[in-house]
Design an enzyme around this catalytic site. Structure first.
Site, PDB file in Angstrom:
ATOM      1  N   ARG A  64      -5.382   4.006  -1.673  1.00 51.81           N
ATOM      2  CA  ARG A  64      -6.042   5.294  -1.504  1.00 51.81           C
ATOM      3  C   ARG A  64      -5.111   6.392  -1.004  1.00 51.81           C
ATOM      4  NH1 ARG A  64      -9.556   1.436  -1.400  1.00 51.81           N
ATOM      5  NH2 ARG A  64      -7.958   0.456  -0.164  1.00 51.81           N
ATOM      6  N   THR A  65      -4.386   6.124   0.060  1.00 49.56           N
ATOM      7  CA  THR A  65      -3.639   7.206   0.695  1.00 49.56           C
ATOM      8  C   THR A  65      -2.582   7.758  -0.257  1.00 49.56           C
ATOM      9  OG1 THR A  65      -4.037   6.184   2.832  1.00 49.56           O
ATOM     10  CG2 THR A  65      -2.292   7.846   2.735  1.00 49.56           C
ATOM     11  N   LYS A  94      18.918  -2.578   2.036  1.00 47.00           N
ATOM     12  CA  LYS A  94      20.364  -2.661   2.315  1.00 47.00           C
ATOM     13  C   LYS A  94      20.664  -2.336   3.771  1.00 47.00           C
ATOM     14  CE  LYS A  94      21.318  -0.702  -2.241  1.00 47.00           C
ATOM     15  NZ  LYS A  94      21.899   0.476  -2.903  1.00 47.00           N
ATOM     16  N   ARG A 115       4.393   6.329   5.097  1.00 43.48           N
ATOM     17  CA  ARG A 115       3.665   5.194   5.691  1.00 43.48           C
ATOM     18  C   ARG A 115       4.690   4.153   6.086  1.00 43.48           C
ATOM     19  NH1 ARG A 115      -1.662   2.280   3.486  1.00 43.48           N
ATOM     20  NH2 ARG A 115      -2.487   4.166   4.445  1.00 43.48           N
ATOM     21  N   HIS A 143      -3.457   7.421  11.846  1.00 42.14           N
ATOM     22  CA  HIS A 143      -3.588   7.712  10.418  1.00 42.14           C
ATOM     23  C   HIS A 143      -4.383   9.020  10.335  1.00 42.14           C
ATOM     24  CE1 HIS A 143      -3.874   7.324   6.212  1.00 42.14           C
ATOM     25  NE2 HIS A 143      -4.355   6.092   6.089  1.00 42.14           N
TER      26      HIS A 143
END
Ligand code: NCD
Length: 318
Positions: A64-65, A94, A115, A143
Site C-alpha cells: 500500500r504505502t 555491499k 521505509r 508511520h
C-alpha cells in the site's frame, strides 16, 4: 529533532513524525485530500507536479504505502523512481550506509519516501538529505502518512474526530501505525482511547505518556469484547512478527488469535455507526466474513491513501 518541522536546508520540509501535525495543518490537509478525491473521481488526474520526481526507497516490504505514493505522484503528473527491495537490491547489500544511499538518491529526485527496519532511520536520512524525506515507516517507530490517512478516514466516515471513542487493538508495542495515530489524536478535543492488547504487546510507555499529556483519556485493557461495545472506531492491527523473538511471537500470537479477533460475533455487539479500521495487511485478526459489513471500512481506508498522499505531495512539492 522530531518536534516541529525538521529542516536541513532552508525551505526543506520533512515528514518524520505525526507530532509535526497540529490541528490547523491537519484540517488544511484534509480539505486538500477531499479536493484530490474530486480530481480522482473526474478520472483525468492533474499536472501540478509535472517535472517533479519522487523516489521510493524501501528496505522493508510494502504494498500500500509504496504503490499509493507512486499512484499519487503519477496522478499529479509527476514521475517516480523506485527501489522496492533496497535491502537486497541496492548497494546496502555491499555495505553502503543509509546516509550515503540517501545522499545519492537525493541527487536524483525531488523527494524521497523511505521505509526502513530501524527506528529513527527517517530522522537520520533527513539529517543528510537536501530534499524532503517522507517517513514511510521506521521499524517499530512511526508511520505518519498512514496515520494521516487513518485520521482522514475517521473524519470522512464519521464527520468528526472530537469526542470520539477509539479502541486500538493488537500489537500496540510494535505497530508503528498506532504510535503515529495516537499522536495525531492528541490534536483533537475530548477523545477517549482504549488500548486493547495482550500484556506482552502493550502500548509503549512513551506513547501512553504522549496521549495523556495531550489530554486524551486512556484506558488499557485485555478485554476486547467489553471495550468495543461503546466504540466509535475500532482500529485493529496485526502482530508484528518480524519485530518479535520467536518465543514472544508465538505466545502473543496465540493470545491475539484467541481473544482479540474481530469476527461476525464481535460485529454483532458494535453500535450501528461504529467503523472498523486496519492499516492492512491483515493476517487473521479480522475474519473475512466481516468484509461485507458496511462498518468494515478498511478497504475504503486503504483507498483514501492515494488522495491523502496526493495532498501531502502537493503540499511539499507543489
Ligand atoms: C503497516 C506498516 O507497514 O506498518 N502497513 C501499511 O503501511 N499499511 C501495518 C503493518 O504492516 O502491520
Amino acid at each position: 529533532m522530531l518536534a516541529g518541522t525538521a529542516t536541513t536546508a532552508p525551505g526543506i520540509r520533512h515528514i518524520l513524525s505525526a507530532q509535526q501535525f497540529d490541528r490547523p495543518r491537519l484540517e488544511a490537509l484534509f480539505r486538500a485530500a477531499r479536493s484530490m478525491e474530486t480530481v480522482l473521481e473526474q478520472g483525468r488526474g492533474d499536472d501540478r507536479l509535472r517535472g517533479r520526481l519522487l523516489a521510493t526507497l524501501f528496505y522493508e516490504p510494502s504494498t500500500r504505502t509504496r504503490l499509493s505514493f507512486e499512484s499519487a505522484m503519477l496522478r499529479l503528473g509527476g514521475q517516480v523512481i523506485s527501489t522496492e527491495n533496497a535491502r537486497d537490491f541496492s548497494s546496502a547489500i555491499k555495505g553502503e550506509s543509509l546516509e550515503d544511499s540517501v545522499r545519492i538518491v537525493s541527487g536524483y529526485a525531488d523527494a524521497i519516501v523511505l521505509r526502513h527496519p530501524e527506528e529513527g532511520a527517517a530522522a537520520r536520512a533527513a539529517r543528510v538529505s537536501p530534499v524532503p524525506i517522507l517517513n514511510g515507516g521506521d521499524g517499530a517507530g512511526e508511520h505518519p502518512t498512514q496515520s494521516l490517512l487513518d485520521l482522514y478516514t475517521i473524519e470522512r466516515e464519521l464527520g468528526r474526530v472530537d469526542g470520539l471513542r477509539v479502541v486500538m487493538v493488537g500489537d500496540l508495542a510494535n505497530g508503528r501505525t498506532v504510535h503515529s495515530l495516537a499522536r495525531l489524536l492528541t490534536a483533537f478535543d475530548g477523545v477517549r482511547v482504549t488500548l486493547a492488547a495482550p500484556a506482552a504487546v502493550r502500548m509503549r510507555p512513551e506513547v501512553l505518556a504522549a496521549l495523556r499529556t495531550g489530554g486524551v483519556e486512556v484506558v488499557e485493557t485485555d478485554d476486547l469484547a467489553k471495550s468495543v461495545v461503546e466504540a466509535d472506531v475500532v482500529y485493529q492491527t496485526r502482530l508484528q512478527r518480524e519485530r518479535l523473538g520467536d518465543g514472544d511471537a508465538a505466545t502473543a500470537a496465540a493470545r491475539l488469535a484467541e481473544r482479540f479477533r474481530i469476527t461476525p460475533q464481535v460485529m454483532a455487539t458494535l453500535a450501528p455507526r461504529t467503523i472498523v479500521l486496519h492499516p492492512l495487511p491483515r493476517v487473521g485478526e479480522i475474519d473475512p466474513a466481516v468484509d461485507g459489513d458496511p462498518r468494515a471500512a478498511y478497504f475504503r481506508q486503504a483507498r483514501n491513501g492515494v488522495a491523502v498522499r496526493m495532498a501531502l505531495l502537493a503540499e511539499l512539492l507543489g
